[in-house]
Motif scaffolding. Structure first.
Motif, PDB file in Angstrom:
ATOM      1  N   HIS A 163     -14.999   4.146  -0.343  1.00  0.00           N
ATOM      2  CA  HIS A 163     -15.791   3.501  -1.393  1.00  0.00           C
ATOM      3  C   HIS A 163     -15.432   2.027  -1.537  1.00  0.00           C
ATOM      4  O   HIS A 163     -16.301   1.163  -1.474  1.00  0.00           O
ATOM      5  CB  HIS A 163     -15.614   4.230  -2.726  1.00  0.00           C
ATOM      6  CG  HIS A 163     -16.193   5.604  -2.709  1.00  0.00           C
ATOM      7  ND1 HIS A 163     -17.524   5.863  -2.903  1.00  0.00           N
ATOM      8  CD2 HIS A 163     -15.615   6.814  -2.490  1.00  0.00           C
ATOM      9  CE1 HIS A 163     -17.747   7.166  -2.814  1.00  0.00           C
ATOM     10  NE2 HIS A 163     -16.609   7.761  -2.569  1.00  0.00           N
ATOM     11  N   GLY A 164     -14.139   1.742  -1.666  1.00  0.00           N
ATOM     12  CA  GLY A 164     -13.757   0.341  -1.782  1.00  0.00           C
ATOM     13  C   GLY A 164     -14.124  -0.454  -0.552  1.00  0.00           C
ATOM     14  O   GLY A 164     -14.466  -1.633  -0.619  1.00  0.00           O
TER      15      GLY A 164
ATOM     16  N   LEU B 286       0.847  -1.184   0.000  1.00  0.00           N
ATOM     17  CA  LEU B 286       0.000   0.000   0.000  1.00  0.00           C
ATOM     18  C   LEU B 286       0.883   1.235   0.000  1.00  0.00           C
ATOM     19  O   LEU B 286       2.059   1.176   0.394  1.00  0.00           O
ATOM     20  CB  LEU B 286      -0.894   0.048   1.248  1.00  0.00           C
ATOM     21  CG  LEU B 286      -1.915  -1.068   1.468  1.00  0.00           C
ATOM     22  CD1 LEU B 286      -2.515  -0.939   2.863  1.00  0.00           C
ATOM     23  CD2 LEU B 286      -3.007  -1.003   0.411  1.00  0.00           C
TER      24      LEU B 286
ATOM     25  N   ARG C 162     -14.513   1.067   7.276  1.00  0.00           N
ATOM     26  CA  ARG C 162     -14.660   2.205   6.381  1.00  0.00           C
ATOM     27  C   ARG C 162     -14.221   3.470   7.108  1.00  0.00           C
ATOM     28  O   ARG C 162     -14.411   3.613   8.308  1.00  0.00           O
ATOM     29  CB  ARG C 162     -16.124   2.322   5.952  1.00  0.00           C
ATOM     30  CG  ARG C 162     -16.427   3.462   5.008  1.00  0.00           C
ATOM     31  CD  ARG C 162     -17.879   3.390   4.550  1.00  0.00           C
ATOM     32  NE  ARG C 162     -18.245   4.543   3.733  1.00  0.00           N
ATOM     33  CZ  ARG C 162     -18.790   5.651   4.224  1.00  0.00           C
ATOM     34  NH1 ARG C 162     -19.074   5.734   5.516  1.00  0.00           N
ATOM     35  NH2 ARG C 162     -19.081   6.655   3.433  1.00  0.00           N
TER      36      ARG C 162
ATOM     37  N   VAL D  21     -10.536   8.053  -0.670  1.00  0.00           N
ATOM     38  CA  VAL D  21     -11.447   7.568  -1.710  1.00  0.00           C
ATOM     39  C   VAL D  21     -11.565   6.052  -1.614  1.00  0.00           C
ATOM     40  O   VAL D  21     -12.664   5.487  -1.625  1.00  0.00           O
ATOM     41  CB  VAL D  21     -10.956   7.978  -3.112  1.00  0.00           C
ATOM     42  CG1 VAL D  21     -11.791   7.295  -4.190  1.00  0.00           C
ATOM     43  CG2 VAL D  21     -11.023   9.480  -3.281  1.00  0.00           C
ATOM     44  N   GLU D  22     -10.436   5.376  -1.482  1.00  0.00           N
ATOM     45  CA  GLU D  22     -10.456   3.920  -1.390  1.00  0.00           C
ATOM     46  C   GLU D  22     -11.115   3.445  -0.098  1.00  0.00           C
ATOM     47  O   GLU D  22     -11.888   2.484  -0.096  1.00  0.00           O
ATOM     48  CB  GLU D  22      -9.035   3.373  -1.484  1.00  0.00           C
ATOM     49  CG  GLU D  22      -8.373   3.659  -2.824  1.00  0.00           C
ATOM     50  CD  GLU D  22      -7.283   2.666  -3.174  1.00  0.00           C
ATOM     51  OE1 GLU D  22      -7.010   1.764  -2.350  1.00  0.00           O
ATOM     52  OE2 GLU D  22      -6.714   2.783  -4.267  1.00  0.00           O
ATOM     53  N   ALA D  23     -10.825   4.127   1.009  1.00  0.00           N
ATOM     54  CA  ALA D  23     -11.382   3.703   2.302  1.00  0.00           C
ATOM     55  C   ALA D  23     -12.867   3.989   2.396  1.00  0.00           C
ATOM     56  O   ALA D  23     -13.594   3.316   3.134  1.00  0.00           O
ATOM     57  CB  ALA D  23     -10.648   4.408   3.438  1.00  0.00           C
TER      58      ALA D  23
ATOM     59  N   GLN E 148      -2.398   5.183   2.219  1.00  0.00           N
ATOM     60  CA  GLN E 148      -3.376   4.097   2.303  1.00  0.00           C
ATOM     61  C   GLN E 148      -3.176   3.280   3.579  1.00  0.00           C
ATOM     62  O   GLN E 148      -4.147   2.894   4.237  1.00  0.00           O
ATOM     63  CB  GLN E 148      -3.252   3.195   1.067  1.00  0.00           C
ATOM     64  CG  GLN E 148      -3.685   3.856  -0.230  1.00  0.00           C
ATOM     65  CD  GLN E 148      -3.193   3.114  -1.456  1.00  0.00           C
ATOM     66  OE1 GLN E 148      -2.453   2.118  -1.351  1.00  0.00           O
ATOM     67  NE2 GLN E 148      -3.572   3.601  -2.639  1.00  0.00           N
TER      68      GLN E 148
ATOM     69  N   ASN F 103     -16.668   0.353   1.447  1.00  0.00           N
ATOM     70  CA  ASN F 103     -18.009   0.805   1.835  1.00  0.00           C
ATOM     71  C   ASN F 103     -18.822  -0.336   2.430  1.00  0.00           C
ATOM     72  O   ASN F 103     -18.855  -1.438   1.905  1.00  0.00           O
ATOM     73  CB  ASN F 103     -18.716   1.385   0.606  1.00  0.00           C
ATOM     74  CG  ASN F 103     -19.958   2.149   0.978  1.00  0.00           C
ATOM     75  OD1 ASN F 103     -20.086   2.619   2.107  1.00  0.00           O
ATOM     76  ND2 ASN F 103     -20.878   2.279   0.042  1.00  0.00           N
TER      77      ASN F 103
ATOM     78  N   GLN G  40      -6.470  10.368  -2.015  1.00  0.00           N
ATOM     79  CA  GLN G  40      -6.713   9.129  -2.760  1.00  0.00           C
ATOM     80  C   GLN G  40      -6.984   7.967  -1.815  1.00  0.00           C
ATOM     81  O   GLN G  40      -7.845   7.110  -2.083  1.00  0.00           O
ATOM     82  CB  GLN G  40      -5.495   8.834  -3.656  1.00  0.00           C
ATOM     83  CG  GLN G  40      -5.700   7.715  -4.669  1.00  0.00           C
ATOM     84  CD  GLN G  40      -5.533   6.326  -4.074  1.00  0.00           C
ATOM     85  OE1 GLN G  40      -4.789   6.145  -3.108  1.00  0.00           O
ATOM     86  NE2 GLN G  40      -6.229   5.348  -4.648  1.00  0.00           N
ATOM     87  N   ALA G  41      -6.289   7.933  -0.681  1.00  0.00           N
ATOM     88  CA  ALA G  41      -6.506   6.853   0.298  1.00  0.00           C
ATOM     89  C   ALA G  41      -7.913   6.911   0.883  1.00  0.00           C
ATOM     90  O   ALA G  41      -8.543   5.876   1.131  1.00  0.00           O
ATOM     91  CB  ALA G  41      -5.465   6.958   1.410  1.00  0.00           C
TER      92      ALA G  41
END
Length: 651
Positions: free
Chosen positions: A69-70, A20, A77, A65-67, A24, A72, A62-63
């Motif tokens: 949505h990815g 990561l 989360r 966004v992943e935490a 992230q 979710n 960016q991290a």
């Protein structure tokens, strides 16, 4: 016999890792941290506030966004909250932490440069008030491929200094993560401090923008769920016995309850202690609400903004028992309040630093654990204050209540209300569910003297730093901490016009999140509190009124044509204007029932001797010019010399 064959070498299985970026990894780590106290477990970092720029958008941004949505729908989360001003985001996180009992906190991420330096005021507020917040400012490149980069501070004598170093003195822990692997020990230390009841405050991890985006093979163990136990240290046996002897020998003891009572959830324990001993309880700004206003032992606020009841008891006390207080100059009336020549101090505090103030007998312990130990140690030893002392302070409390009623009275419903009448109308309306938030101006003094706290967390006045602009974002943090599904408790942000103009930006956030913020704006055309102080110290209210310039260059012209109600409406609030007492009563009721963010705007009248607040019941040291030509300053200096002569160092 054939020789023994050598043992087969064990196969090495490398520990599992996860690749990561540093950002992230940090976000994933934060989402798996928990606190536990008294069997209650919750997320340590519940959400991250952020404003993005080149220093954090490609890393932490960016991290997130992943935490968000990815991941979710999962337990790990990381929710994101959008702020408008970096200082305000810290205030919101601090309001959240206080309402959460310091058991849960929020993170705040910013870009480099001005975004990072905007954190400093909020960080100071958090650390001074001992409230946890995690700051994640972007930083300049660790590898220095381009030097300087946009918004970089160049320091000729040191290549490793950035503007983030401004956060060092206002942080309880600070680290700069110049390599990905350095995050592991730094993140663990950051969580330790955030969860420490004695050391907590602002924690800063400065994140160079290149390191944020750099990938690393992280050990999976780093992402395991961790519980950080919030300890309740019990008092030392010797200190406890010394404290018990001091209490048993006291004839006129007085408890001063501070914020540590609330942080330790020790309100019921304090009530049990007073039920057993009948010792009266005065409160600091942070401690108000430790006992309900109608509790027989509650004698109100203490110090410069306190009640006559509490301050008279303080002047004659022979033992002052501090519970979770820092004993600031407002509380001690700048060293003039505790004037009994025989007075001694006993400080129950979780930090030794505070427990030893005023040459006190220290009782270093958690507020609840310490009070429980004192109650048990005094049980069976027959200690209780003299009934005459109890009759004295309960009678004085009743007399003070009459002064409160006189300040709150509104004999003319068609008149413009005074500030204290505004508080009286609000006092008539609220229940123990409501929460009032304030921090600066003349309101903290009026509230400390007059407000009737109905619950342990109703009174939320930030007076450690008394920071203008705290109220609106803090109210958002409180709403986030109290919300359950579609229901939240009524949360009021009380601000004057000076405070409003400092920091109204998070109104937009309240509108965006549809949070039922109840904003009460009191328009009095200037810095009323400092205006009064200016007059008292001979500065003649210079520079404190919001008015046009006059012919001589002063500020005595007509009030500025500023329409704060229109401004609030332009930011998305529903606004209710109130011109009279009757209008205000209706508007407050309507705002309390509103499901969305609502503002009540009222222009207040200058108080007279009937409807104004009682004057200060104790002194506060603001040095006055030693030489001056103007009569106002000369007279103020004479009064200053008279008051300062009463100062006493407690040794």
């Amino acid at each position: 016999m054939s020789p023994k064959s050598p043992a087969s070498p064990k196969k090495h299985h490398p520990a599992p890792t996860r690749r990561l970026t540093t950002a992230q990894a940090l976000v994933a780590f934060l989402a798996r941290q928990y606190t536990e106290r008294d069997g209650r477990r919750q997320r340590l970092i519940s959400a991250t506030w952020g404003i993005f720029g080149h220093g954090n958008v490609a890393g932490i941004g960016q991290a997130l966004v992943e935490a968000g949505h990815g991941g979710n729908g999962t337990a790990h989360r990381m929710p994101y909250l959008q702020g408008r001003n970096e200082q305000a985001m810290v205030h919101a996180a601090v309001g959240y932490a206080r309402q959460s009992g310091r058991l849960s906190a929020q993170a705040v991420t910013t870009s480099i440069g001005p975004g990072a330096t905007n954190l400093v005021t909020g960080a100071a507020l958090a650390t001074i008030n001992r409230l946890p917040v995690l700051l994640l400012p972007g930083d300049t490149f660790a590898t220095r491929p381009a030097d300087p980069v946009l918004q970089q501070l160049e320091v000729p004598y040191a290549g490793d200094v950035s503007v983030n170093d401004c956060l060092r003195p206002v942080s309880r822990y600070f680290d700069r993560i110049t390599r990905p692997e350095a995050l592991i020990p730094a993140a663990l230390q950051a969580m330790r401090v955030l969860a420490d009841p004695a050391e907590t405050g602002a924690v800063t991890l400065a994140l160079p923008q290149d390191v944020q985006a750099e990938a690393y093979d992280w050990p999976e163990e780093f992402f395991a769920e961790r519980d950080w136990h919030i300890r309740r240290p019990a008092p030392d046996t010797y200190e406890l016995e010394t404290a018990v002897r001091a209490i048993r020998s006291a004839r006129r003891p007085l408890i001063v309850a501070g914020g540590g009572v609330r942080h330790g959830a020790a309100e019921e324990t304090l009530a049990a202690f007073t039920a057993a001993t009948r010792i009266p309880v005065a409160s600091t700004q942070a401690g108000k609400g430790a006992l309900r206003h109608d509790h027989p032992a509650d004698v109100g606020g203490i110090g410069h903004t306190g009640t006559a009841t509490a301050n008279e008891l303080a002047r004659t006390a022979d033992l002052v028992i501090g519970v979770g207080t820092r004993f600031s100059d407002f509380t001690t009336a700048s060293g003039t309040l505790f004037s009994n020549p025989a007075v001694r101090f006993l400080h129950l505090n979780i930090t030794a630093f505070d427990a030893h103030k005023l040459a006190a007998l220290p009782l270093v312990a958690d507020a609840r654990a310490g009070l429980e130990a004192l109650t048990a140690a005094l049980a069976g030893r027959g200690y209780r204050v003299d009934p005459a002392y109890e009759t004295e302070y309960t009678g004085a409390k009743e007399a003070w209540e009459e002064r409160v009623e006189a300040s709150f009275a509104t004999p003319d419903p068609t008149a413009r209300p005074t500030q204290t009448q505004v508080l009286g109308l609000l006092d008539d309306l609220v229940t123990e569910e409501d929460i009032l938030i304030n921090a600066a101006g003349s309101l903290p003094g009026d509230l400390h003297k007059l407000w009737r706290a109905r619950s342990r967390d109703q009174y939320h006045v930030e007076y450690g730093y008394s920071c203008m602009g705290y109220e609106i974002p803090a109210a958002i943090g409180v709403l986030l901490a109290t919300g359950t599904g579609q229901r939240t408790r009524p949360v009021w942000a009380l601000v004057g016009d000076g405070t409003y103009l400092m920091n109204p930006t998070e109104i937009v956030t309240a509108v965006q999140e549809n949070l039922p913020l109840k904003l009460l704006i009191l328009q009095n055309h200037g810095y009323a509190s400092i205006g009064g102080l200016s007059e008292a110290v001979g500065a003649e209210r210079f520079g404190t009124a919001y008015r046009h310039r006059d012919a001589d260059g002063g500020f005595t012209g007509p009030p500025l044509p500023v329409d704060l109600a229109a401004n609030a409406a332009s930011l998305g609030l529903r606004v209710l204007r109130a011109a009279t007492v009757d209008d205000l009563r209706k508007a407050l009721s309507e705002a309390r029932d509103a499901e969305g963010p609502t503002c009540v705007y009222v222009e207040t009248e200058t108080p007279d001797t009937v409807s104004g607040p009682p004057p200060a019941q104790a002194w506060w040291d603001v040095p006055v010019a030693e030489t001056a030509s103007r009569p106002a300053a000369v007279k103020a200096r004479e009064e200053y010399d008279r008051q300062v002569a009463a100062r006493r160092r407690q040794l």
